[in-house]
Design an enzyme around this catalytic site. Structure first.
Site, short mmCIF file in Angstrom:
data_model
loop_
_atom_site.label_atom_id
_atom_site.label_comp_id
_atom_site.label_asym_id
_atom_site.label_seq_id
_atom_site.Cartn_x
_atom_site.Cartn_y
_atom_site.Cartn_z
N ASP A 106 0.85 -1.19 -0.12
CA ASP A 106 -0.07 0.05 -0.12
C ASP A 106 0.98 1.30 0.08
O ASP A 106 0.45 2.30 0.25
CB ASP A 106 -0.91 0.04 1.19
CG ASP A 106 -0.18 -0.17 2.44
OD1 ASP A 106 0.93 -0.20 2.43
OD2 ASP A 106 -0.96 -0.34 3.55
N LYS A 157 4.25 6.85 17.67
CA LYS A 157 3.02 7.89 17.83
C LYS A 157 3.81 9.24 18.42
O LYS A 157 3.53 9.83 19.49
CB LYS A 157 2.17 7.31 18.95
CG LYS A 157 1.43 6.17 18.68
CD LYS A 157 0.88 6.45 17.15
CE LYS A 157 0.18 4.59 16.76
NZ LYS A 157 -0.27 4.78 15.51
N ASP A 213 1.70 6.54 1.06
CA ASP A 213 0.86 5.35 1.72
C ASP A 213 -0.54 5.55 1.29
O ASP A 213 -1.13 6.44 2.07
CB ASP A 213 1.03 5.39 3.14
CG ASP A 213 0.18 4.34 3.81
OD1 ASP A 213 -0.53 3.66 3.27
OD2 ASP A 213 0.49 4.19 4.92
#
Length: 232
Positions: A106, A157, A213
């Site tokens: 992807d 994150k 992406d």
């Protein structure tokens, strides 16, 4: 050069805009995303691709039977149960050369593959991962490298600009000994951190060019505007 495309995922994040197809067949302009990846690989002389499939694999196989694959021999490795990104590689181990390229199904990263392979050999690397600079690394997690390019840590994150895993790797086949057979295993969350813990030589190859992406609706819409004119 042999390449592996990891295209077995469910594409859950993309379902709102691509509800009935695997991500490999998601249309970008008039062509499935897989067609862009095959054309890019062929431009660097790739002649064999191992396509790791799972979700709706028959749809992908049907597409491949009807189209020009850019002179590439495509060999399918089909998992009966979801095995994750690293688990899919382990499942295809019997098909793999002593070293090979791996591409997430992807992502499109217009990296210079010749330079990537030369860097891998020069560093005597065990696994070399392509890194891309993004404005917000929250969705990816940042990858930290030292002055020599060796990967020293992964940080999940972390908001703000940073270098992230772009989903393209060049690796030695012996990496696969760290992947347990016949069970789900993640490249990003399990295999790569394990390689660092074991002291293996993992290097980052920084890519300053195009990276996308398509796995989210926002990026999928952006790809519609950018990819057709950029590469095909």
């Amino acid at each position: 050069m042999q390449a592996v495309i990891l295209a077995g995922g469910f594409g859950t994040r993309l379902r709102p805009v691509v509800p009935d197809l695997p991500k490999a067949l998601a249309k970008i302009g008039s062509r499935p995303f897989l067609k862009y990846q095959l054309a890019w690989l062929a431009s660097y002389g790739t002649r064999e691709v191992i396509l790791c499939l799972g979700y709706r694999s028959q749809a992908v196989l049907s597409y491949l039977s009807e189209v020009n694959t850019e002179g590439i021999q495509v060999i399918s490795s089909i998992e009966q149960e979801p095995l994750g990104t690293a688990g899919a590689l382990k499942h295809a181990e019997h098909l793999l050369a002593e070293r090979f390229l791996v591409v997430n199904g992807d992502t499109f990263v217009d990296v210079n593959l010749t330079a990537l392979v030369e860097y891998h050999y020069r560093k005597v690397s065990f696994l070399t991962m392509v890194l891309a600079n993004v404005e917000d690394a929250t969705a990816y997690g940042q990858v930290k490298i030292n002055n020599e390019g060796r990967v020293v840590s992964f940080q999940e994150k972390v908001p703000g600009r940073g270098q992230v895993n772009a989903g393209v790797y060049f690796m030695e086949k012996s990496v696969l000994r760290y992947i347990p057979p016949d069970q789900p295993y993640s490249m990003e969350r399990e295999l790569l951190p394990k390689l660092l813990t074991r002291g293996e030589l993992v290097y980052g190859f920084v890519h300053e060019g195009y990276f996308i992406d398509i796995g989210t609706p926002l990026n999928y819409r952006r790809a519609q505007e950018e990819l057709p004119g950029r590469f095909m």
